[in-house]
Design a protein around this motif. Structure first.
Motif, PDB file in Angstrom:
ATOM      1  N   ASN A 154      51.209  29.389  36.298  1.00 23.10           N
ATOM      2  CA  ASN A 154      51.147  29.949  37.650  1.00 23.10           C
ATOM      3  C   ASN A 154      51.631  31.398  37.651  1.00 23.10           C
ATOM      4  O   ASN A 154      52.332  31.834  38.560  1.00 23.10           O
ATOM      5  CB  ASN A 154      51.970  29.113  38.628  1.00 23.10           C
ATOM      6  N   LEU A 155      51.254  32.125  36.617  1.00 20.64           N
ATOM      7  CA  LEU A 155      51.651  33.530  36.530  1.00 20.64           C
ATOM      8  C   LEU A 155      50.912  34.354  37.580  1.00 20.64           C
ATOM      9  O   LEU A 155      49.696  34.227  37.742  1.00 20.64           O
ATOM     10  CB  LEU A 155      51.331  34.078  35.136  1.00 20.64           C
ATOM     11  N   HIS A 193      47.297  23.212  39.163  1.00 16.43           N
ATOM     12  CA  HIS A 193      48.153  24.275  38.639  1.00 16.43           C
ATOM     13  C   HIS A 193      47.573  25.616  39.061  1.00 16.43           C
ATOM     14  O   HIS A 193      46.379  25.760  39.264  1.00 16.43           O
ATOM     15  CB  HIS A 193      48.226  24.222  37.103  1.00 16.43           C
ATOM     16  N   GLY A 194      48.445  26.609  39.128  1.00 18.03           N
ATOM     17  CA  GLY A 194      47.977  27.964  39.312  1.00 18.03           C
ATOM     18  C   GLY A 194      47.678  28.352  40.744  1.00 18.03           C
ATOM     19  O   GLY A 194      47.853  27.586  41.685  1.00 18.03           O
ATOM     20  N   THR A 195      47.226  29.596  40.874  1.00 20.05           N
ATOM     21  CA  THR A 195      46.900  30.193  42.164  1.00 20.05           C
ATOM     22  C   THR A 195      45.493  30.758  42.076  1.00 20.05           C
ATOM     23  O   THR A 195      45.136  31.399  41.081  1.00 20.05           O
ATOM     24  CB  THR A 195      47.894  31.313  42.502  1.00 20.05           C
ATOM     25  N   LEU A 196      44.704  30.526  43.090  1.00 21.09           N
ATOM     26  CA  LEU A 196      43.333  31.010  43.109  1.00 21.09           C
ATOM     27  C   LEU A 196      43.311  32.518  42.870  1.00 21.09           C
ATOM     28  O   LEU A 196      44.079  33.263  43.464  1.00 21.09           O
ATOM     29  CB  LEU A 196      42.689  30.688  44.459  1.00 21.09           C
ATOM     30  N   GLY A 197      42.434  32.949  41.987  1.00 21.57           N
ATOM     31  CA  GLY A 197      42.367  34.351  41.613  1.00 21.57           C
ATOM     32  C   GLY A 197      43.065  34.640  40.307  1.00 21.57           C
ATOM     33  O   GLY A 197      42.790  35.654  39.658  1.00 21.57           O
ATOM     34  N   PHE A 198      43.979  33.766  39.890  1.00 27.13           N
ATOM     35  CA  PHE A 198      44.693  33.918  38.624  1.00 27.13           C
ATOM     36  C   PHE A 198      44.380  32.781  37.655  1.00 27.13           C
ATOM     37  O   PHE A 198      44.879  32.775  36.536  1.00 27.13           O
ATOM     38  CB  PHE A 198      46.206  33.973  38.873  1.00 27.13           C
ATOM     39  N   MET A 199      43.569  31.818  38.096  1.00 31.60           N
ATOM     40  CA  MET A 199      43.212  30.679  37.254  1.00 31.60           C
ATOM     41  C   MET A 199      41.946  30.975  36.472  1.00 31.60           C
ATOM     42  O   MET A 199      40.979  31.504  37.027  1.00 31.60           O
ATOM     43  CB  MET A 199      43.017  29.422  38.104  1.00 31.60           C
ATOM     44  N   ASP A 214      47.378  31.155  30.552  1.00 27.66           N
ATOM     45  CA  ASP A 214      48.339  32.211  30.875  1.00 27.66           C
ATOM     46  C   ASP A 214      47.810  33.586  30.484  1.00 27.66           C
ATOM     47  O   ASP A 214      48.123  34.586  31.142  1.00 27.66           O
ATOM     48  CB  ASP A 214      49.671  31.960  30.165  1.00 27.66           C
ATOM     49  N   VAL A 215      47.026  33.649  29.402  1.00 23.92           N
ATOM     50  CA  VAL A 215      46.469  34.931  28.967  1.00 23.92           C
ATOM     51  C   VAL A 215      45.533  35.492  30.050  1.00 23.92           C
ATOM     52  O   VAL A 215      45.577  36.683  30.358  1.00 23.92           O
ATOM     53  CB  VAL A 215      45.718  34.771  27.631  1.00 23.92           C
TER      54      VAL A 215
END
Length: 309
Positions: A154-155, A193-199, A214-215
């Motif tokens: 979830n970076l 997991h994660g946030t839309l736009g960063f997944m 994560d990369v």
């Protein structure tokens, strides 16, 4: 350090609204002072299916995480409380609630997201570069820690906190996935997991998790630092060469206006970072670099700049 709930309630004035500094999907964060040190107290929401042993194991794992670019876990608490509840019929009964609290070092610089503007990061370039390098170093530590990768999953800029010297520290490992072994690097999961736009697309489409999750998130973060909140959307509409030139040109104007003494070196750093970021957000995860590769590339860049100067 194990905290008692009573002590945490004392230093937060019973989780007073005046001491609340943030809220998220997993809990509310309060500012407090413990033994002369300012700390962040995160009171977790009630989770279904998380038992005491699981929580204790997760906290012990987090307590082993020690890196200058990871927010330090100071201690934790989990205690059950019985509270009186009145039902619809006026009956009174005791309900058992498990309170789970995490205590971290307090980060005075706040989160990175508040510095990123529409066009670029509002911070000077060397601070931006320090944040990029430190974030990469922190993720590299998580991915290679003791042979058992920790996936953050979830970076985003809101999870990168800054101390007084603007050193970045990655926060909120509570949703991290501790891989069972080095061999367990890719796992299908139906857990969100994660946030839309960063997944990454492989997770959105197939719920596939690996180090490259994560990369991808790291690449989006770097693009937002370099090109602002709309940067990732803009880069998808351009060729890589066009986007690299656009970002480099924008930073060239900013650095020239400041009459930076290290102008040429800084432009080389900008160009390298945007090139790395674009490789990180490749749709094919196999074409993305590892974070170790990125760290080594930045180290080689600095070595070359030293030789050139």
């Amino acid at each position: 350090m194990d905290f008692k709930l009573h002590d945490i309630e004392t230093i937060t004035n019973n989780f007073a609204e005046a001491q609340k500094v943030g809220s998220g999907g997993h809990g509310d964060v309060y500012r407090a002072t413990h033994k002369g040190e300012e700390i962040a107290v995160k009171k977790l929401h009630q989770f279904q299916g998380l038992d005491d042993e699981e929580f204790d194991s997760e906290c012990r794992n987090l307590r082993e995480v020690r890196h200058q670019n990871i927010v330090r876990l100071i201690g934790y608490c989990y205690e059950s409380e019985h509270t009186c509840v009145v039902d619809r019929d006026g009956g009174v009964y005791l309900e058992q609630r498990m309170e789970r609290v995490l205590c971290f070092e307090y980060m005075h610089g706040g989160s990175l997201d508040k510095y990123i503007q529409d066009e670029a990061c509002g911070l000077e370039w060397l601070t931006c570069y320090k944040i990029i390098k430190g974030t990469c170093a922190g993720i590299n530590y998580l991915h290679s820690s003791k042979g058992k990768p920790i996936f953050h999953l979830n970076l985003k800029p809101g999870k990168i906190l800054l101390d007084r010297s603007m050193t970045p520290k990655i926060a909120d490992l509570g949703v991290s996935r501790l891989a069972a072994s080095e061999k367990t690097e890719e796992t299908l999961t139906d857990m969100p997991h994660g946030t839309l736009g960063f997944m990454p697309p492989e997770y959105v489409n197939s719920c596939l998790i690996s180090k490259k999750f994560d990369v991808f998130s790291l690449g989006v973060i770097i693009i937002k630092i370099l090109a602002g909140n709309n940067g990732y959307d803009n880069c998808s509409e351009m060729s890589p060469e066009e986007f690299i030139e656009l970002v480099t040109e924008n930073w060239t104007k900013r650095l020239r206006a400041l009459m930076s003494y290290s102008f040429q070196e800084d432009i080389l750093r900008v160009r390298t970072c945007v090139e790395i970021a674009l490789r990180c957000v490749a749709l094919d995860r196999n074409k993305r670099p590892t974070v170790t590769d990125i760290v080594h590339e930045l180290e080689a860049l600095e070595a070359n700049i030293t030789i050139m100067s």
